[in-house]
Write a protein that holds these residues in place. Structure first.
Motif, PDB file in Angstrom:
ATOM      1  N   TYR A  52     -27.043  45.511 -11.811  1.00 37.38           N
ATOM      2  CA  TYR A  52     -25.913  45.360 -12.557  1.00 37.38           C
ATOM      3  C   TYR A  52     -26.393  44.193 -13.696  1.00 37.38           C
ATOM      4  N   TRP A  53     -25.672  44.294 -14.640  1.00 37.26           N
ATOM      5  CA  TRP A  53     -25.839  43.353 -15.729  1.00 37.26           C
ATOM      6  C   TRP A  53     -25.112  42.211 -15.784  1.00 37.26           C
ATOM      7  N   ARG A 130     -22.466  48.245 -23.897  1.00 38.05           N
ATOM      8  CA  ARG A 130     -22.865  49.553 -23.440  1.00 38.05           C
ATOM      9  C   ARG A 130     -23.737  49.805 -22.315  1.00 38.05           C
ATOM     10  N   GLN A 132     -24.254  49.215 -18.211  1.00 36.79           N
ATOM     11  CA  GLN A 132     -23.323  49.449 -17.191  1.00 36.79           C
ATOM     12  C   GLN A 132     -24.225  49.646 -15.780  1.00 36.79           C
ATOM     13  N   PRO A 133     -23.601  49.202 -14.780  1.00 38.31           N
ATOM     14  CA  PRO A 133     -22.598  48.444 -14.494  1.00 38.31           C
ATOM     15  C   PRO A 133     -22.634  46.980 -14.695  1.00 38.31           C
ATOM     16  N   VAL A 134     -21.467  46.422 -14.919  1.00 35.10           N
ATOM     17  CA  VAL A 134     -21.628  44.846 -15.253  1.00 35.10           C
ATOM     18  C   VAL A 134     -21.257  44.060 -14.177  1.00 35.10           C
ATOM     19  N   HIS A 156     -16.003  46.526 -22.301  1.00 34.01           N
ATOM     20  CA  HIS A 156     -16.957  47.208 -21.910  1.00 34.01           C
ATOM     21  C   HIS A 156     -16.729  48.793 -21.616  1.00 34.01           C
ATOM     22  N   GLY A 158     -16.371  52.461 -20.745  1.00 34.08           N
ATOM     23  CA  GLY A 158     -15.849  52.989 -19.652  1.00 34.08           C
ATOM     24  C   GLY A 158     -14.600  52.222 -19.323  1.00 34.08           C
ATOM     25  N   GLU A 159     -14.092  51.253 -20.172  1.00 29.76           N
ATOM     26  CA  GLU A 159     -12.557  50.892 -19.862  1.00 29.76           C
ATOM     27  C   GLU A 159     -11.768  51.829 -20.727  1.00 29.76           C
TER      28      GLU A 159
END
Length: 159
Positions: A52-53, A130, A132-134, A156, A158-159
């Motif tokens: 995860y970021w 850019r 993902q995932p956050v 972010h 994909g939203e």
């Protein structure tokens, strides 16, 4: 977000440590370049939420200030020595593995070359991000940036 102002991450999962678990203090560095880009790093292999970021940082040790912890963690994790630390916002996140109090600090100056000491990846991002995932605890920061910058739309991808 629950009524008491705590962000609940993955609320469908059981919580470790029960209802009386202690909050873990965490210092988080929001490194900002002059062009407004901010640094995100991936969680290292073998850690909770691997891949995860998030913004870099780590636990505040006993007797340490948030600023001292942030300085230590950023040297240990990403190899940079930071200049002035600007406390920004605090967010409490209830993860299944821990209840954390994230102390977000803006940092505009640092020295040294980025070196990911824990094998993580890094990315300089703008909105919308850019990568993902956050990490759930990172999402509010993206919304704060959007609000500060008058950004309309997703924070972010994909939203």
């Amino acid at each position: 977000m629950s009524a008491n102002g705590v962000l609940v991450a993955h609320g469908d999962r059981p919580r470790e440590g029960g209802p009386d678990r202690k909050q873990v203090e965490v210092a988080v560095g929001v490194l900002l370049r002059a062009d407004g880009a901010f640094l995100l790093t991936s969680r290292p292999r073998g850690k909770v939420y691997e891949g995860y970021w998030e913004f870099p940082g780590g636990k505040v040790e006993a007797g340490e200030t948030v600023e001292a912890a942030l300085r230590r963690e950023l040297i240990e994790e990403i190899g940079v020595t930071i200049g002035a630390v600007h406390p920004w916002r605090v967010e409490v996140v209830d993860y299944p593995h821990a209840l954390v109090r994230l102390n977000f600090c803006k940092v505009h100056e640092w020295s040294g070359e980025l070196h990911m000491h824990e094998g993580q990846a890094f990315s300089w991002e703008q909105l919308p991000v850019r990568v993902q995932p956050v990490l759930p605890g990172t999402v509010p920061v993206l919304a704060w940036f959007a609000q500060e910058r008058g950004f309309e739309g997703a924070t972010h991808a994909g939203e």
